[in-house]
Write an enzyme that holds these catalytic residues in place. Structure first.
Site, mmCIF file in Angstrom:
data_model
loop_
_atom_site.group_PDB
_atom_site.id
_atom_site.type_symbol
_atom_site.label_atom_id
_atom_site.label_comp_id
_atom_site.label_asym_id
_atom_site.label_seq_id
_atom_site.Cartn_x
_atom_site.Cartn_y
_atom_site.Cartn_z
ATOM 1 N N ASP A 31 0.838 -1.201 0.000
ATOM 2 C CA ASP A 31 0.000 0.000 0.000
ATOM 3 C C ASP A 31 0.870 1.246 0.000
ATOM 4 O OD1 ASP A 31 -2.450 1.735 0.683
ATOM 5 O OD2 ASP A 31 -3.251 -0.301 0.662
ATOM 6 N N HIS A 46 -3.890 5.757 3.780
ATOM 7 C CA HIS A 46 -4.591 4.564 3.317
ATOM 8 C C HIS A 46 -3.921 3.281 3.810
ATOM 9 C CE1 HIS A 46 -5.752 1.460 0.300
ATOM 10 N NE2 HIS A 46 -6.925 2.008 0.509
ATOM 11 N N SER A 61 -12.134 -3.202 -0.249
ATOM 12 C CA SER A 61 -10.797 -3.415 0.281
ATOM 13 C C SER A 61 -10.686 -2.945 1.719
ATOM 14 C CB SER A 61 -9.723 -2.760 -0.587
ATOM 15 O OG SER A 61 -9.774 -1.391 -0.504
#
Length: 941
Positions: free
Chosen positions: A231, A262, A427
């Site tokens: 990520d 995130h 997600s």
């Protein structure tokens, strides 16, 4: 890849070339929103994400057939290019994997010299050469009004300060592999307009909702399990994490920290130990920073990072990205390699719901655990993508996905600089499952040799709790059940299993769409594509052929079953395609028939074992049989001539949908034409799917053939056969779409493989091919593109980027409307209205030369009113009326006012764009091309 049809020669791995970067005050505004602390009245953040990718000028990824040292790789490239008199350079990769053997390099070559690529590919150690990609993911804060504007037809910004129509750009921003948390579809989430009720039902911790404390109290907290998070990074000093084992940076920025928040949220759901708790607080976190603060990534970053994950013996990997391109070969191949190395990959299924056929890759792969989302009221989140998989179309049928569902709406996780916040998306659901898998893994580390991607998926599926009233393509095997999964995993022995584990075409709604239509003699085979999961080993095979065992007392002898299957199961999986039809003895029978299929899976022995591992499986089959319906009630849907992205560039049918331009839903009656299918079924029609050329069906069985949004070419034999079929009573309904070569040039893209600008393979539909098909009746569509609202027979209608009729025979009926010339608007930026545009034609062919019993033909220039993907106003009432015409010759009274209209003499009909020929279904060997015709090698080209 198993189950795919052969790639077309014009099939190109596509990506967009328009890169949008976030920066400056806009980025800071988003970050400030992302990092607001959670309060008691805070709503879950809704963000839009756009995803673009572009080619890196003159840079290519050279993939080798194995892992080699840096010196060896350089030697191979030097040997291949040494005699080409071409300058070249190997791009240095300064990352943690640089000192280890690798299976690829990045080579900078002269852009214009395609012959150099051929020389490289001839080297025996080189597996493939593909352009290097740059990926950009852009977060955008979205207010409700902004989101609704994406769904509604509304005013567009004027071009150059005028009021003459929307601005049309020459390059579209194509959808690629994107982050699946906080996606643009979040406004669909269940409870968006009843948030107070929803928030009252949200528990404080997702870990509490899944009873993680039960395993914690037993001493299992994720210890000893290596979990990778791909990520945006993670701060080393974030207070929520106590076991950050390693942080690696794969980007060109000199930081390991998360500049967006995130990656922090995803990591928190998996492994936070305080405030907003994660499932596995003692797991070893391996943080892979693969996106920059500007949300940029490169293919090589992912490939290097994946290789490093294998090197580090990662156990669990969460991947919060996805996209429609299941033919992105370097990426897909590397995912296979990861799972073959026992890395359990969890990936979000996508945020493109509630539309069906919207599964994202890699979650749609058999070896990956694909996760869908639900809210805390155990309802499928509207944003959650639905099955089926579309790899197998047009000849087969998709597989069951998602695998499981879990909480993905209003889930609480770690905030950027401490504290917690709530987010939504599939997600978000993905790290929930990743955290659970990590926790489960730690509970069975004493039998670690039995844990692999297949066995973990088997445990999750077998323990999942079925949600009532929800079909399998929405929920997979059901809702994640942590405690039951632990019980199953604790007692697990290596075995194979099937997904789904049984075939019951009478069980509704779970077995929708199979249960929605009984089967009968003479109908097309019903295909159920079953996934074989092999927990015994990464590779395996079927020991002998599967066998069908009918239950004679339960009329199993009325079923004819044919089976095809994977010759090799790898990695951890394969397929079993079951085609079910009815024998002639049951032509007038009504009842339920049953039986089962037996198959045995075999894998090589492990450890000290001397004999192969074997697992014998039984697949129960149960179907409802009815007497064969009358011809007038049987419709045939042409799937064979429907193509979509991938494997070619097929644009959306509605030109206004510039933010989602790729036609990637499969155009199937059970995906984006699901509403049409259900409407026809409720009207008493039976719809069958043709996955082969027109030469492969008996037209005497069907009242009408539906040709909707066709992109494929037609064989000459198909054209002549259809003429005979219509002469003998078959009717045809054609729903076309736009086609204009100048407009197609406006939606061109840069092809990574050829380094050239390319046009779409067709427009919304392949009008030149359709015109060849209907030419025997002196019919044709034009290359004009029209759009606009109108009223017909007291129904409000919307024409979305459709074609008009340019030729139609005497004796037919043509319906006209006043519409906007959208083609002129795209090309010139000016709005023009055109009166008496011929959009609908009805023709009884039995009027030709006194033919009796001949079929009828209907032409309509737009299919968007049947397509649920970007539906403005449906025209299901019109479809009913047109079927009344094709079946009984009845013309709606409201159409009679157009009886006197006559088409003016037509000009030239549309021609194919230069250099574009849509391929018939074929594949290539080294020196021969073969056409697949009714599944037989029919002739050579």
């Amino acid at each position: 890849m198993k189950g795919r049809k052969p790639a077309l020669p014009c099939a190109i791995c596509l990506c967009s070339c328009l890169v949008v970067l976030l920066g400056g005050t806009h980025t800071q505004a988003i970050l400030s929103e992302l990092n607001k602390p959670c309060g008691s009245n805070q709503q879950p953040t809704e963000l839009g994400i756009t995803f673009t990718s572009s080619v890196i000028d003159a840079e290519y990824i050279v993939a080798f057939d194995d892992y080699y040292t840096k010196a060896s790789r350089q030697g191979y490239i030097s040997a291949a290019l040494g005699n080409t008199n071409t300058s070249w350079e190997i791009i240095s990769r300064d990352n943690p994997a640089a000192s280890f053997p690798s299976d690829f390099d990045i080579v900078k070559l002269p852009r214009e010299d395609a012959s150099v690529l051929k020389v490289l590919l001839r080297h025996p150690k080189v597996k493939q050469v593909t352009p290097h990609r740059k990926v950009v993911r852009t977060l955008k804060m979205m207010e409700d009004d902004d989101i609704l504007l994406e769904q509604d037809i509304g005013p567009h910004p004027a071009c150059n300060g005028t009021e003459k129509g929307p601005c049309w750009t020459e390059v579209l921003n194509f959808r690629g592999r994107s982050s699946l948390s906080l996606a643009t579809a979040f406004w669909h989430a269940t409870g968006r307009h009843t948030s107070r009720k929803l928030l009252r039902s949200v528990p404080k911790q997702v870990t509490a909702a899944l009873h993680a404390s039960t395993l914690w109290d037993m001493g299992f907290t994720g210890a000893g399990v290596r979990v990778a998070i791909f990520d945006t990074g993670l701060s080393e000093k974030h207070p929520h994490f106590k076991k950050i084992k390693e942080r690696t940076n794969w980007t060109n920025e000199k930081t390991l920290d998360d500049g967006l928040g995130h990656g922090t949220f995803v990591a928190g759901v998996i492994s936070s130990y305080k405030d907003c708790l994660g499932f596995a607080p003692d797991a070893d976190l391996y943080v892979f920073r693969v996106f920059t603060n500007n949300q940029v990534s490169y293919t090589s970053w992912f490939l290097d990072a994946f290789n490093y994950a294998i090197l580090k013996k990662i156990n669990v990997l969460n991947l919060s990205i996805g996209g429609p391109d299941f033919m992105d070969h370097p990426f897909v191949d590397k995912v296979w390699e990861l799972t073959a190395n026992k890395v359990i990959m969890i990936s979000a299924i996508g945020n493109d719901g509630p539309l069906y056929g919207t599964l994202n890759n890699p979650a749609d792969q058999m070896d990956v655990i694909g996760v869908g989302g639900i809210n805390f009221e155990d309802q499928i989140a509207k944003f959650s993508s639905r099955g089926m998989t579309t790899w197998e179309l047009p000849g087969g049928y998709g597989r069951l996905k998602p695998d499981i569902v879990t909480y993905g709406s209003a889930v609480t996780g770690s905030n950027f600089k401490g504290g917690c916040r709530s987010l939504s998306g599939t997600s978000v659901a993905s790290p929930v499952v990743a955290g659970v898998v990590t926790l489960l893994y730690s509970s069975v580390r004493h039998k670690e040799d039995l844990i692999n991607p297949a066995s973990m998926k088997q445990a999750l599926m077998a323990s999942a709790r079925r949600l009532p009233g929800v079909n399998m393509f929405e929920q997979g095997h059901g809702k994640l059940d942590l405690i039951k999964a632990y019980q199953i995993l604790s007692a697990y022995q290596p075995q194979a299993s099937l997904s789904p584990s049984y075939i019951d075409l009478t069980e509704c709604p779970y077995m929708w769409p199979y249960c929605s239509q009984p089967i009968y003699f003479g109908g097309m085979s019903t295909i159920v594509n079953v996934t074989i999961l092999n927990g015994m080993g990464v590779t395996g095979k079927l020991a002998g052929k599967p066998t069908w065992h009918p239950y004679v007392p339960q009329f199993g002898n009325y079923i004819d079953v044919s089976i095809s299957y994977s010759s090799v199961l790898w990695p951890w999986s394969g397929y079993l395609a079951v085609a079910i039809s009815v024998v002639q003895d049951a032509v007038d029978w009504d009842g339920v028939a049953a039986g089962h299929i037996i198959l045995t899976i075999e894998s090589p022995p492990q450890g000290d074992e001397s004999d192969p591992r074997r697992s014998t499986l039984k697949l129960p089959v149960r179907v409802r049989i009815i007497p064969t319906p009358p011809r007038s009630k049987r419709l045939l849907w042409d799937q064979y001539h429907n193509l979509r992205y991938p494997s070619g560039y097929f644009p959306r049918d509605n030109l206004l949908k510039k933010t989602d331009p790729l036609d990637w839903n499969g155009d199937h009656i059970h995906t984006n034409f699901k509403d049409m299918y259900q409407h026809l079924r409720s009207g008493g029609y039976f719809i069958e799917v043709l996955g082969a050329p027109f030469t492969c069906f008996d037209a005497k069985q069907y009242g009408a053939l539906l040709l909707v949004d066709a992109e494929e070419e037609y064989f000459p034999e198909e054209i002549s056969k259809l003429k005979r079929d219509i002469d003998e009573g078959l009717s045809v309904l054609v729903f076309a779409d736009w086609y204009n070569t100048t407009v197609m040039k406006k939606v061109k893209f840069y092809d990574e493989n050829t380094r050239q600008w390319w046009m779409p393979d067709t427009g919304g539909a392949n009008i030149p091919a359709l015109n060849e098909l209907i030419a025997p009746w002196d019919m044709a569509f034009s290359d004009s593109v029209y759009a606009g609202e109108f009223s017909l027979a007291s129904h409000d209608m919307y024409y979305a980027s459709g074609s008009s009729i340019s030729k139609f025979p005497e004796g037919g009926l043509i319906i006209t409307q006043t519409l906007k010339d959208q083609g002129h608007e795209v090309i010139k930026g000016e709005t023009e209205k055109v009166h008496k545009v011929p959009i609908l034609g009805l023709y009884p062919t039995d009027k030709e030369h006194g033919k009796t019993g001949a079929g009828r033909i209907v032409l309509y220039g737009d299919s968007n009113c049947l397509d649920s993907s970007h539906l403005q106003k449906d025209c299901l009432w019109l479809l009913d009326a047109l079927l009344e015409f094709t079946t009984y010759g009845k013309v709606p009274v409201a159409f009679e006012e157009f009886r006197d209209f006559r088409l003016p003499p037509s000009g030239e009909i549309p021609q194919r764009i230069e250099g574009i020929i849509i391929a018939l279904q074929f594949f290539a060997t080294s020196d021969t091309l073969y056409v697949i015709y009714c599944n037989v090698f029919y002739f050579r080209l």
